[in-house]
Scaffold this motif. Structure first.
Motif, PDB file in Angstrom:
ATOM      1  N   UNK A  90       0.594  -1.188  -0.028  1.00 18.92           N
ATOM      2  CA  UNK A  90       0.007  -0.100   0.036  1.00 18.92           C
ATOM      3  C   UNK A  90       0.842   1.390   0.055  1.00 18.92           C
ATOM      4  N   UNK A  91       0.574   2.192   1.051  1.00 18.73           N
ATOM      5  CA  UNK A  91       1.375   3.531   0.886  1.00 18.73           C
ATOM      6  C   UNK A  91       2.520   3.235   2.067  1.00 18.73           C
ATOM      7  N   UNK A  92       2.836   2.028   2.256  1.00 17.02           N
ATOM      8  CA  UNK A  92       3.912   1.962   3.555  1.00 17.02           C
ATOM      9  C   UNK A  92       5.256   1.981   2.540  1.00 17.02           C
ATOM     10  N   UNK A  93       6.324   2.279   3.416  1.00 16.66           N
ATOM     11  CA  UNK A  93       7.588   2.546   2.926  1.00 16.66           C
ATOM     12  C   UNK A  93       8.117   0.845   2.427  1.00 16.66           C
ATOM     13  N   UNK A  94       8.735   0.814   1.291  1.00 15.26           N
ATOM     14  CA  UNK A  94       9.061  -0.523   0.790  1.00 15.26           C
ATOM     15  C   UNK A  94       9.884  -1.476   1.657  1.00 15.26           C
ATOM     16  N   UNK A  95      10.902  -0.647   2.058  1.00 16.05           N
ATOM     17  CA  UNK A  95      11.838  -1.409   2.911  1.00 16.05           C
ATOM     18  C   UNK A  95      11.260  -1.876   4.287  1.00 16.05           C
ATOM     19  N   UNK A  96      10.777  -0.756   5.080  1.00 12.47           N
ATOM     20  CA  UNK A  96      10.012  -1.000   6.225  1.00 12.47           C
ATOM     21  C   UNK A  96       9.102  -1.975   6.357  1.00 12.47           C
ATOM     22  N   UNK A  97       8.241  -2.250   5.162  1.00 12.57           N
ATOM     23  CA  UNK A  97       7.101  -3.114   4.977  1.00 12.57           C
ATOM     24  C   UNK A  97       7.726  -4.336   4.643  1.00 12.57           C
ATOM     25  N   UNK A  98       8.949  -4.523   3.979  1.00 11.29           N
ATOM     26  CA  UNK A  98       9.548  -5.706   3.671  1.00 11.29           C
ATOM     27  C   UNK A  98      10.045  -6.317   5.226  1.00 11.29           C
ATOM     28  N   UNK A  99      10.745  -5.486   5.625  1.00 12.77           N
ATOM     29  CA  UNK A  99      11.163  -6.084   7.185  1.00 12.77           C
ATOM     30  C   UNK A  99      10.235  -6.520   8.118  1.00 12.77           C
ATOM     31  N   UNK A 100       9.259  -5.644   8.021  1.00 12.64           N
ATOM     32  CA  UNK A 100       8.112  -6.249   8.906  1.00 12.64           C
ATOM     33  C   UNK A 100       7.545  -7.560   8.514  1.00 12.64           C
ATOM     34  N   UNK A 101       7.574  -7.927   7.174  1.00 11.50           N
ATOM     35  CA  UNK A 101       7.158  -9.160   6.645  1.00 11.50           C
ATOM     36  C   UNK A 101       8.169 -10.326   7.093  1.00 11.50           C
ATOM     37  N   UNK A 102       9.350  -9.889   7.186  1.00 11.64           N
ATOM     38  CA  UNK A 102      10.385 -10.916   7.410  1.00 11.64           C
ATOM     39  C   UNK A 102      10.295 -11.350   8.857  1.00 11.64           C
ATOM     40  N   UNK A 103       9.824 -10.563   9.711  1.00 14.30           N
ATOM     41  CA  UNK A 103       9.525 -10.901  11.201  1.00 14.30           C
ATOM     42  C   UNK A 103       8.354 -11.903  11.230  1.00 14.30           C
ATOM     43  N   UNK A 104       7.412 -11.858  10.269  1.00 16.22           N
ATOM     44  CA  UNK A 104       6.379 -12.887  10.432  1.00 16.22           C
ATOM     45  C   UNK A 104       6.576 -14.399   9.494  1.00 16.22           C
ATOM     46  N   UNK A 105       7.760 -14.348   8.956  1.00 11.62           N
ATOM     47  CA  UNK A 105       7.981 -15.739   8.435  1.00 11.62           C
ATOM     48  C   UNK A 105       8.134 -16.824   9.467  1.00 11.62           C
ATOM     49  N   UNK A 106       7.472 -17.905   9.040  1.00 15.73           N
ATOM     50  CA  UNK A 106       7.373 -19.223   9.959  1.00 15.73           C
ATOM     51  C   UNK A 106       8.944 -20.037   9.619  1.00 15.73           C
ATOM     52  N   UNK A 107       8.927 -21.316  10.417  1.00  9.95           N
ATOM     53  CA  UNK A 107       9.942 -22.006   9.997  1.00  9.95           C
ATOM     54  C   UNK A 107      10.213 -22.556   8.536  1.00  9.95           C
ATOM     55  N   UNK A 108      11.418 -22.602   8.242  1.00  8.15           N
ATOM     56  CA  UNK A 108      11.563 -22.925   6.540  1.00  8.15           C
ATOM     57  C   UNK A 108      10.934 -21.965   5.622  1.00  8.15           C
ATOM     58  N   UNK A 109      10.631 -20.732   5.770  1.00  8.60           N
ATOM     59  CA  UNK A 109       9.972 -20.001   4.970  1.00  8.60           C
ATOM     60  C   UNK A 109      10.933 -18.754   4.529  1.00  8.60           C
ATOM     61  N   UNK A 110      10.579 -18.227   3.370  1.00  6.00           N
ATOM     62  CA  UNK A 110      11.782 -17.396   2.921  1.00  6.00           C
ATOM     63  C   UNK A 110      11.377 -16.320   2.122  1.00  6.00           C
ATOM     64  N   UNK A 111      11.482 -15.154   2.190  1.00  5.69           N
ATOM     65  CA  UNK A 111      10.992 -14.002   1.501  1.00  5.69           C
ATOM     66  C   UNK A 111      12.267 -13.081   0.732  1.00  5.69           C
ATOM     67  N   UNK A 112      12.032 -13.013  -0.638  1.00  5.95           N
ATOM     68  CA  UNK A 112      13.007 -12.147  -1.516  1.00  5.95           C
ATOM     69  C   UNK A 112      12.448 -11.358  -2.141  1.00  5.95           C
ATOM     70  N   UNK A 113      13.063 -10.176  -2.718  1.00  9.37           N
ATOM     71  CA  UNK A 113      12.676  -9.479  -3.828  1.00  9.37           C
ATOM     72  C   UNK A 113      12.886 -10.158  -5.062  1.00  9.37           C
ATOM     73  N   UNK A 114      11.884  -9.993  -5.823  1.00  7.07           N
ATOM     74  CA  UNK A 114      11.850 -10.840  -7.153  1.00  7.07           C
ATOM     75  C   UNK A 114      12.593 -10.031  -8.244  1.00  7.07           C
ATOM     76  N   UNK A 115      12.684  -8.724  -8.448  1.00  3.26           N
ATOM     77  CA  UNK A 115      13.167  -7.792  -9.301  1.00  3.26           C
ATOM     78  C   UNK A 115      13.947  -6.728  -8.820  1.00  3.26           C
ATOM     79  N   UNK A 116      14.739  -6.330  -9.602  1.00  5.62           N
ATOM     80  CA  UNK A 116      15.894  -5.085  -9.074  1.00  5.62           C
ATOM     81  C   UNK A 116      15.090  -3.893  -8.707  1.00  5.62           C
ATOM     82  N   UNK A 117      13.863  -3.738  -9.448  1.00  2.00           N
ATOM     83  CA  UNK A 117      12.940  -2.647  -9.147  1.00  2.00           C
ATOM     84  C   UNK A 117      12.068  -2.768  -7.944  1.00  2.00           C
ATOM     85  N   UNK A 118      12.058  -3.869  -7.511  1.00  2.00           N
ATOM     86  CA  UNK A 118      11.365  -4.117  -6.101  1.00  2.00           C
ATOM     87  C   UNK A 118       9.857  -3.899  -6.400  1.00  2.00           C
TER      88      UNK A 118
END
Length: 245
Positions: A90-118
């Motif tokens: 939404x309107x959240x800062x991409x880097x901060x929103x990404x870091x928040x999603x990282x904290x919600x990962x479960x065991x064995x899960x992985x989150x990465x940017x798919x493209x260089x333009x994010x």
């Protein structure tokens, strides 16, 4: 995979997602061990539940998936979801929103940017879809609250840290006019333990709820210097999501 449907003997419609190769007549043997067909409702509910957990949007409906999800890849041992980052954040800062999603990962899960333009995210999950007896099943631990694991030692240490600091009048909740009477913990062990009381409130709640990263154990907290900044603490929590003690 491509949406498809079939009818039961009673003419009840069933929705499926079918591998494109099957629809164009490619032999099943040529698909190796790939997942070739899943129940549409099961897959959509699964993806919806995952996104609700990662984005904290409890009112999200299955009909909203088309604007959030670019693609779902059903692998032999995992499931990957390509997400529209703009819609997710939404309107959240991409880097901060990404870091928040990282904290919600479960065991064995992985989150990465798919493209260089994010503009897109790739969320990898350790769950495998497969058909058994005409039913779609999901192999792997389910990403629901029922899978929470409460670490009794960690929970008790957190509570003890708060109790000890209250007694010493050094708690984060101590009244300002009483700080002059505050005392430090009497030994190194209790000083290390007291740091748990200064974790970000949401991280403390995760410990109490049993949703802390799988790599987070009491000895991990005691032997590491915890960051003072709450955002740094959240990033540190996220870094433990893929490790086992």
């Amino acid at each position: 995979m491509t949406p498809s449907f079939s009818y039961s003997k009673t003419r009840r419609p069933y929705r499926y997602y079918v591998a494109h190769e099957l629809l164009v007549g490619r032999k099943r043997q040529a698909l190796d061990r790939r997942i070739t067909r899943v129940n549409g409702e099961v897959l959509e509910r699964f993806v919806r539940d995952v996104i609700v957990r990662m984005s904290d949007q409890p009112s999200l409906a299955v009909n909203d998936l088309s604007r959030l999800v670019q693609r779902v890849i059903l692998g032999v041992a995992s499931t990957e979801i390509l997400l529209n980052a703009v819609e997710m954040f939404g309107g959240a800062h991409p880097e901060l929103a990404f870091e928040t999603m990282i904290t919600r990962l479960g065991a064995g899960e992985r989150l990465v940017w798919e493209d260089k333009d994010r503009n897109a995210l790739r969320l990898a999950l350790p769950f495998r879809f497969q058909m058994r007896g005409g039913r779609t099943q999901i192999d792997g631990a389910q990403p629901r609250a029922s899978a929470n694991v409460h670490d009794a030692a960690l929970v008790e240490a957190l509570r003890a840290a708060h109790r000890n600091l209250v007694d010493l009048r050094a708690s984060p909740f101590t009244a300002i006019n009483e700080f002059a009477l505050a005392r430090a913990p009497g030994d190194q062990h209790h000083r290390h333990m007291s740091r748990l009381a200064f974790l970000a409130p949401d991280l403390q709640q995760r410990i109490l709820d049993g949703t802390q990263p799988v790599g987070l154990k009491l000895r991990t907290l005691l032997k590491n210097e915890l960051p003072l900044c709450w955002d740094d603490q959240r990033r540190w929590f996220g870094s433990l999501g893929h490790h086992h003690a």
